[in-house]
Design a protein around this motif. Structure first.
Motif, short mmCIF file in Angstrom:
data_model
loop_
_atom_site.label_atom_id
_atom_site.label_comp_id
_atom_site.label_asym_id
_atom_site.label_seq_id
_atom_site.Cartn_x
_atom_site.Cartn_y
_atom_site.Cartn_z
N LEU A 32 1.95 -5.53 -6.39
CA LEU A 32 1.09 -5.03 -5.32
C LEU A 32 0.41 -3.72 -5.72
N GLY A 33 1.12 -2.88 -6.47
CA GLY A 33 0.54 -1.62 -6.91
C GLY A 33 -0.67 -1.84 -7.80
N PHE A 34 -0.54 -2.78 -8.76
CA PHE A 34 -1.67 -3.13 -9.62
C PHE A 34 -2.82 -3.68 -8.79
N LEU A 35 -2.50 -4.55 -7.84
CA LEU A 35 -3.54 -5.16 -7.01
C LEU A 35 -4.27 -4.11 -6.18
N MET A 36 -3.51 -3.22 -5.52
CA MET A 36 -4.14 -2.21 -4.67
C MET A 36 -4.91 -1.17 -5.48
N ALA A 37 -4.44 -0.86 -6.68
CA ALA A 37 -5.19 0.05 -7.54
C ALA A 37 -6.53 -0.58 -7.93
N SER A 38 -6.50 -1.90 -8.17
CA SER A 38 -7.75 -2.61 -8.47
C SER A 38 -8.69 -2.58 -7.28
N PHE A 39 -8.13 -2.77 -6.08
CA PHE A 39 -8.95 -2.71 -4.87
C PHE A 39 -9.58 -1.33 -4.70
N ARG A 40 -8.82 -0.29 -4.98
CA ARG A 40 -9.30 1.07 -4.73
C ARG A 40 -10.46 1.47 -5.63
N VAL A 41 -10.60 0.81 -6.78
CA VAL A 41 -11.72 1.14 -7.68
C VAL A 41 -12.74 0.01 -7.74
N ALA A 42 -12.59 -0.99 -6.86
CA ALA A 42 -13.49 -2.14 -6.88
C ALA A 42 -14.89 -1.75 -6.38
N PRO A 43 -15.92 -2.46 -6.83
CA PRO A 43 -17.29 -2.17 -6.36
C PRO A 43 -17.57 -2.70 -4.95
N VAL A 55 -2.56 2.18 1.23
CA VAL A 55 -1.88 3.36 0.68
C VAL A 55 -1.65 4.41 1.76
N THR A 56 -2.66 4.66 2.58
CA THR A 56 -2.56 5.70 3.60
C THR A 56 -1.46 5.38 4.61
N VAL A 57 -1.42 4.14 5.07
CA VAL A 57 -0.42 3.76 6.09
C VAL A 57 0.99 3.80 5.51
N LEU A 58 1.18 3.19 4.35
CA LEU A 58 2.54 3.09 3.80
C LEU A 58 3.07 4.42 3.29
N ARG A 59 2.22 5.24 2.70
CA ARG A 59 2.70 6.54 2.20
C ARG A 59 3.08 7.48 3.34
N LEU A 91 10.96 -2.57 0.83
CA LEU A 91 11.02 -1.66 -0.32
C LEU A 91 9.82 -1.85 -1.25
N GLY A 92 9.49 -3.10 -1.52
CA GLY A 92 8.39 -3.38 -2.44
C GLY A 92 7.04 -2.91 -1.91
N CYS A 93 6.77 -3.19 -0.65
CA CYS A 93 5.49 -2.77 -0.06
C CYS A 93 5.40 -1.25 0.01
N TYR A 94 6.48 -0.61 0.42
CA TYR A 94 6.48 0.85 0.52
C TYR A 94 6.23 1.49 -0.85
N THR A 95 6.93 1.03 -1.86
CA THR A 95 6.81 1.63 -3.20
C THR A 95 5.47 1.30 -3.84
N SER A 96 4.87 0.17 -3.47
CA SER A 96 3.60 -0.22 -4.06
C SER A 96 2.51 0.81 -3.81
N ALA A 97 2.59 1.52 -2.68
CA ALA A 97 1.58 2.54 -2.38
C ALA A 97 1.65 3.68 -3.40
N PHE A 98 2.85 4.05 -3.82
CA PHE A 98 3.02 5.12 -4.80
C PHE A 98 2.67 4.64 -6.20
N ILE A 99 2.99 3.37 -6.51
CA ILE A 99 2.60 2.80 -7.80
C ILE A 99 1.07 2.76 -7.89
N CYS A 100 0.43 2.38 -6.79
CA CYS A 100 -1.03 2.31 -6.75
C CYS A 100 -1.66 3.65 -7.07
N GLU A 101 -1.16 4.71 -6.46
CA GLU A 101 -1.74 6.03 -6.68
C GLU A 101 -1.48 6.53 -8.10
N ALA A 102 -0.31 6.18 -8.65
CA ALA A 102 -0.03 6.56 -10.04
C ALA A 102 -1.01 5.85 -10.98
#
Length: 214
Positions: A32-43, A55-59, A91-102
Motif C-alpha cells: 500500500l505504501g508503494f501504491l500511495m506513493a505512486s498516487f501522490r506523484v501521479a499526473p 496519508v493525512t487521515v491515517l497519520r 496495522l498494515g493500513c496505518y503503517t502504509s501512510a508512513f511508508i508512503c511518506e518515506a
C-alpha cells in the motif's frame, strides 16, 4: 528462569503470533505504501487527492482508534473475518501512510531529468515510476522504511487487547497464574527485542548492499 521454562508454550505461541502479525502487516504496508506513493506523484489529480487523503487521515488517527474502527466497525457492515486478519488490516493500513511518506521523500531525491529522459524515450508514467524512479528512491530510504517496520512490530502489541494472540498478551495469563510480573515482562521484552533486532539486521544488510553511499 522458571517463568519462561514453565510457560514456554505460552510464550512461544505469543511470539509466533507477533511474528505473523509483523510479517503480514509489513507486506501489506509495503504494498500500500508503494501504491500511495505512486498516487501522490501521479499526473492525475484525483489519484493525488486520494493518496494525500489516505496519508493525512491515517497519520493523524490514533492506532488504537483505527483498531476499534476495523475490528468492531467492519463487522457491522457485514464484513466478518478472523480478528487476526482485522489486526493485519489495521496495522498494515496505518503503517502504509508512513511508508508512503518515506518513499515520497526518496522520490524527491531522484533528479527530475531522469523522469523526463524516460518519457522522451516513450515510456509511460507507470513504466517510468516502476523502472526508473522507484528503484532509485527505495535505495535512499531503506533505513527509514526499516525503522517504520520496527515501529510496526512494537505497535502489534495493541492487537492483544482485541483477542488477537500476540506476545504482550501473554502477561495476562501468567499474572492470573501468580507468576512474578517483573520477570513476565522481562521475557516479553526479550521477545520483542529479538524481533526488532532481526528486522534491524535485515535492513542493515539491505542498506550495505543497495543503499546510497553517503
Amino acid at each position: 528462569m522458571n517463568v519462561l521454562t514453565d510457560n514456554f508454550s505460552a510464550y512461544g505461541e505469543g511470539f509466533l503470533g507477533t511474528v505473523e502479525l509483523t510479517v503480514y502487516a509489513s507486506l501489506l504496508a509495503l504494498a500500500l505504501g508503494f501504491l500511495m506513493a505512486s498516487f501522490r506523484v501521479a499526473p492525475v489529480a484525483s489519484l493525488r487527492f486520494f493518496g494525500t487523503a489516505w496519508v493525512t487521515v491515517l497519520r493523524n488517527t490514533p492506532l488504537t482508534l483505527l483498531f476499534f474502527a476495523v475490528l468492531l466497525g467492519l463487522p457491522r457492515f457485514g464484513l466478518v473475518l478472523p480478528f487476526q486478519l482485522f489486526a493485519v488490516l489495521a496495522l498494515g493500513c496505518y503503517t502504509s501512510a508512513f511508508i508512503c511518506e518515506a518513499l515520497r521523500s526518496g522520490i524527491n531525491t531522484v533528479p527530475r531529468g531522469q523522469g523526463e529522459a524516460a518519457r522522451s524515450l516513450g515510456m509511460t508514467f507507470g513504466q517510468t515510476l516502476s523502472a526508473v524512479v522507484l528503484p532509485q528512491a527505495f535505495r535512499s530510504v531503506i533505513a527509514p522504511v526499516g525503522s517504520t517496520l520496527i515501529a510496526l512490530a512494537k505497535n502489534s502489541a495493541i492487537a492483544g487487547a482485541f483477542s488477537v494472540t500476540e506476545l504482550l498478551g501473554t502477561y495476562r495469563t501468567l499474572s492470573e497464574l501468580g507468576y512474578n510480573i517483573i520477570w513476565t515482562f522481562v521475557w516479553i521484552a526479550l521477545g520483542y527485542l529479538i524481533i526488532t533486532l532481526t528486522i534491524s539486521a535485515l535492513f542493515h544488510l539491505m542498506e550495505k548492499r543497495w543503499g546510497v553511499a553517503r
